[in-house]
Design a protein around this motif. Structure first.
Motif, PDB file in Angstrom:
ATOM      1  N   PHE A 203     -10.707  -0.428  -1.458  1.00 15.25           N
ATOM      2  CA  PHE A 203     -10.626   0.970  -1.902  1.00 15.25           C
ATOM      3  C   PHE A 203     -11.226   1.154  -3.293  1.00 15.25           C
ATOM      4  CE2 PHE A 203      -7.366   0.643   1.338  1.00 15.25           C
ATOM      5  CZ  PHE A 203      -7.537   1.821   2.054  1.00 15.25           C
ATOM      6  N   ALA A 204     -11.932   2.267  -3.474  1.00 15.55           N
ATOM      7  CA  ALA A 204     -12.514   2.612  -4.767  1.00 15.55           C
ATOM      8  C   ALA A 204     -11.403   2.984  -5.746  1.00 15.55           C
ATOM      9  CB  ALA A 204     -13.491   3.777  -4.604  1.00 15.55           C
ATOM     10  N   PRO A 205     -11.655   2.853  -7.067  1.00 17.67           N
ATOM     11  CA  PRO A 205     -10.609   3.174  -8.052  1.00 17.67           C
ATOM     12  C   PRO A 205     -10.023   4.565  -7.903  1.00 17.67           C
ATOM     13  CG  PRO A 205     -12.428   2.028  -9.114  1.00 17.67           C
ATOM     14  CD  PRO A 205     -12.863   2.302  -7.695  1.00 17.67           C
ATOM     15  N   SER A 206     -10.841   5.532  -7.488  1.00 18.96           N
ATOM     16  CA  SER A 206     -10.363   6.913  -7.378  1.00 18.96           C
ATOM     17  C   SER A 206      -9.356   7.121  -6.265  1.00 18.96           C
ATOM     18  CB  SER A 206     -11.559   7.852  -7.162  1.00 18.96           C
ATOM     19  OG  SER A 206     -12.250   7.511  -5.971  1.00 18.96           O
ATOM     20  N   GLU A 207      -9.253   6.185  -5.318  1.00 16.28           N
ATOM     21  CA  GLU A 207      -8.324   6.328  -4.201  1.00 16.28           C
ATOM     22  C   GLU A 207      -7.315   5.197  -4.128  1.00 16.28           C
ATOM     23  OE1 GLU A 207     -10.797   6.500  -0.748  1.00 16.28           O
ATOM     24  OE2 GLU A 207     -11.709   4.534  -1.106  1.00 16.28           O
ATOM     25  N   ARG A 208      -7.279   4.339  -5.138  1.00 13.68           N
ATOM     26  CA  ARG A 208      -6.372   3.191  -5.101  1.00 13.68           C
ATOM     27  C   ARG A 208      -4.910   3.570  -5.322  1.00 13.68           C
ATOM     28  NH1 ARG A 208     -10.019  -1.076  -8.555  1.00 13.68           N
ATOM     29  NH2 ARG A 208     -11.606  -1.423  -6.938  1.00 13.68           N
ATOM     30  N   GLY A 209      -4.668   4.688  -6.020  1.00 15.31           N
ATOM     31  CA  GLY A 209      -3.285   5.082  -6.276  1.00 15.31           C
ATOM     32  C   GLY A 209      -2.504   5.283  -4.988  1.00 15.31           C
ATOM     33  N   ARG A 210      -3.058   6.062  -4.072  1.00 13.62           N
ATOM     34  CA  ARG A 210      -2.389   6.301  -2.794  1.00 13.62           C
ATOM     35  C   ARG A 210      -2.339   5.032  -1.947  1.00 13.62           C
ATOM     36  NH1 ARG A 210      -4.443  12.270  -0.659  1.00 13.62           N
ATOM     37  NH2 ARG A 210      -3.890  13.424  -2.550  1.00 13.62           N
ATOM     38  N   ALA A 211      -3.439   4.252  -2.016  1.00 12.15           N
ATOM     39  CA  ALA A 211      -3.465   3.007  -1.242  1.00 12.15           C
ATOM     40  C   ALA A 211      -2.385   2.047  -1.726  1.00 12.15           C
ATOM     41  CB  ALA A 211      -4.843   2.359  -1.339  1.00 12.15           C
ATOM     42  N   PHE A 212      -2.251   1.908  -3.043  1.00 13.52           N
ATOM     43  CA  PHE A 212      -1.224   1.011  -3.582  1.00 13.52           C
ATOM     44  C   PHE A 212       0.178   1.565  -3.360  1.00 13.52           C
ATOM     45  CE2 PHE A 212      -4.593  -1.179  -5.977  1.00 13.52           C
ATOM     46  CZ  PHE A 212      -4.163  -2.491  -5.813  1.00 13.52           C
ATOM     47  N   ALA A 213       0.311   2.881  -3.303  1.00 12.22           N
ATOM     48  CA  ALA A 213       1.612   3.467  -2.985  1.00 12.22           C
ATOM     49  C   ALA A 213       2.041   3.082  -1.577  1.00 12.22           C
ATOM     50  CB  ALA A 213       1.553   4.988  -3.129  1.00 12.22           C
ATOM     51  N   MET A 214       1.103   3.111  -0.636  1.00 10.35           N
ATOM     52  CA  MET A 214       1.401   2.690   0.728  1.00 10.35           C
ATOM     53  C   MET A 214       1.679   1.188   0.784  1.00 10.35           C
ATOM     54  SD  MET A 214       1.841   3.710   3.815  1.00 10.35           S
ATOM     55  CE  MET A 214       1.111   5.358   3.764  1.00 10.35           C
ATOM     56  N   TYR A 215       0.883   0.413   0.041  1.00 11.67           N
ATOM     57  CA  TYR A 215       1.075  -1.036  -0.009  1.00 11.67           C
ATOM     58  C   TYR A 215       2.451  -1.399  -0.574  1.00 11.67           C
ATOM     59  CZ  TYR A 215       0.714  -5.614  -2.313  1.00 11.67           C
ATOM     60  OH  TYR A 215       0.970  -6.882  -2.789  1.00 11.67           O
TER      61      TYR A 215
END
Length: 417
Positions: A203-215
């Motif tokens: 995931f690109a930095p601009s979308e990592r927040g939501r990705a890490f929230a799911m992780y």
């Protein structure tokens, strides 16, 4: 290093040597025969890559130790959105393993203690041994993942986890139980260190927040789901079914990794124009050098204290509700739901706020002044810590004053918010 790894490294080195030797052709020949040189390079490239595919490329679904060269030619960040979602789903489900394994038999602690003829202190040691192991082992798995690829390490580690869980379910004494709890912790700890790296690859930095929230949902949801599942399994099938359940879950995750998780590790080429060579295995303890950076050790300290307080409550929660409030193991399991609910709600809100803050600051600062800490907000952290402290204090007061346990459950909702 395995023979397959040696074959792969030898073939790639051979290709690099061919390219370098071609680059040193006499200038006069190169200028007069440019097209021939390009054809020659292409021909040799195809020949060597063809032989590489035969030796190291994965031709069948079960050859998980081999490389999928077509996927390796792509950058993970350029994977199709469907592939990214499958990767995120697989990693998120895999992160449930360690926290579920930690808490699934908590409602059955007294039952296991009686069955294995042990005392309170030794029974609590089974939790401490598992937690300590998953705290130490990730640095070793991450070193192996950097050297040999994360996908292979995931698959091997989950086989270790499944073996340890099955042996825990078959334990006949407390010594055997603790020993194989450690084995299962070794296997489950791989995703704790490499999961974040896999998400960052894709995931690109601009979308990592939501990705890490799911992780992060796995580590937060697992401690609540574990007691619920374990409590009712213990009531219906006995305490050994708790350990059998996590072994079966481990098999499901192993299959998901096998089918849905491609290799995301990429190695930079040694020289421009060369194919990348594999990295060598580094000293796992070299990662401890990062503690010299203030931003890293502060993040680790904050996370460590958060989990310290969480497990202090978690390890006494079952006994408090069972002994003080006389609840059944199934009801005790359901009482973990507010803790999970608070963690998930806070995690999702925090992830979305993180992306929003990061994108706004990037837009204001410009692309050349980007740094990871731009997604951190002091106000958000202060509110989170304040809510957690109020939750812990309120929970402690409710238990001390022996008020109805419903008030304690409301308070504990905010402990991991």
């Amino acid at each position: 290093m395995s023979s397959i790894d040696k074959d792969e490294t030898t073939i790639i080195t051979e290709l690099n040597e061919k390219i370098i030797s071609i680059d040193h052709i006499d200038d006069s020949i190169r200028h007069s025969h440019t097209n021939k040189k390009e054809d020659f390079i292409h021909q040799h490239h195809q020949e060597i890559m063809s032989s590489t595919k035969e030796k190291v490329s994965r031709q069948h679904w079960w050859q998980f130790w081999k490389v999928d060269l077509e996927q390796m030619a792509m950058k993970p960040i350029d994977f199709p959105r469907r592939t990214k979602r499958l990767i995120l789903m697989t990693i998120a489900l895999a992160t449930l393993i360690a926290p579920i394994s930690t808490t699934i038999y908590m409602p059955a602690l007294v039952t296991i203690q009686t069955a294995l003829n042990t005392d309170d202190t030794t029974m609590n040691a089974t939790l401490s041994a598992f937690t300590f192991t998953i705290a130490v082992c990730p640095i070793f798995w991450s070193a192996l993942g950097d050297a040999y690829g994360r996908r292979r390490v995931y698959l091997i580690s989950f086989i270790i986890y499944i073996f340890g869980s099955v042996c825990c379910a078959l334990s006949v004494n407390i010594g055997m139980f603790i020993a194989f709890r450690i084995v299962s912790a070794i296997g489950s700890s791989s995703v704790m260190s490499m999961g974040a790296g896999t998400i960052a690859d894709v995931f690109a930095p601009s979308e990592r927040g939501r990705a890490f929230a799911m992780y992060a949902t796995g580590p937060l949801l697992g401690p609540a789901l574990g007691p619920i599942i374990g409590g009712y399994l213990n009531l219906g099938l006995g305490w050994r079914s708790d350990l059998a359940f996590v072994a079966i879950y481990g098999v499901i995750i192993w299959l998901c990794i096998l089918f849905f998780l491609p290799e995301t590790t990429r190695y930079p080429p040694a020289l421009p124009g060369q194919l990348p060579l594999k990295r060598s295995l580094k000293n796992p303890f070299s990662a401890l050098m990062y503690f010299k950076y203030t931003n890293i050790w502060l993040s680790i300290a904050y996370t460590g204290l958060s989990f310290l307080f969480f497990y202090m409550v978690n390890t006494t929660f079952t006994r408090t509700l069972t002994v003080q409030y006389r609840l059944s193991t199934g009801t005790v399991g359901l009482c973990y739901l507010p803790l999970a609910g608070g963690a998930i709600v806070g995690n999702q809100i925090g992830g979305r706020l993180s992306d929003r803050i990061y994108n706004r600051r990037v837009a204001a600062a410009g692309e050349n002044q980007i740094y990871p800490e731009m997604r951190i907000s002091g106000i958000v952290i202060a509110l989170s810590v304040g809510l957690a402290c109020c939750g812990y204090v309120a929970y402690g007061w409710c238990i001390t004053k022996n008020v109805h346990y419903a008030f304690a459950l409301v308070a504990i909702f905010f402990c991991k918010y």
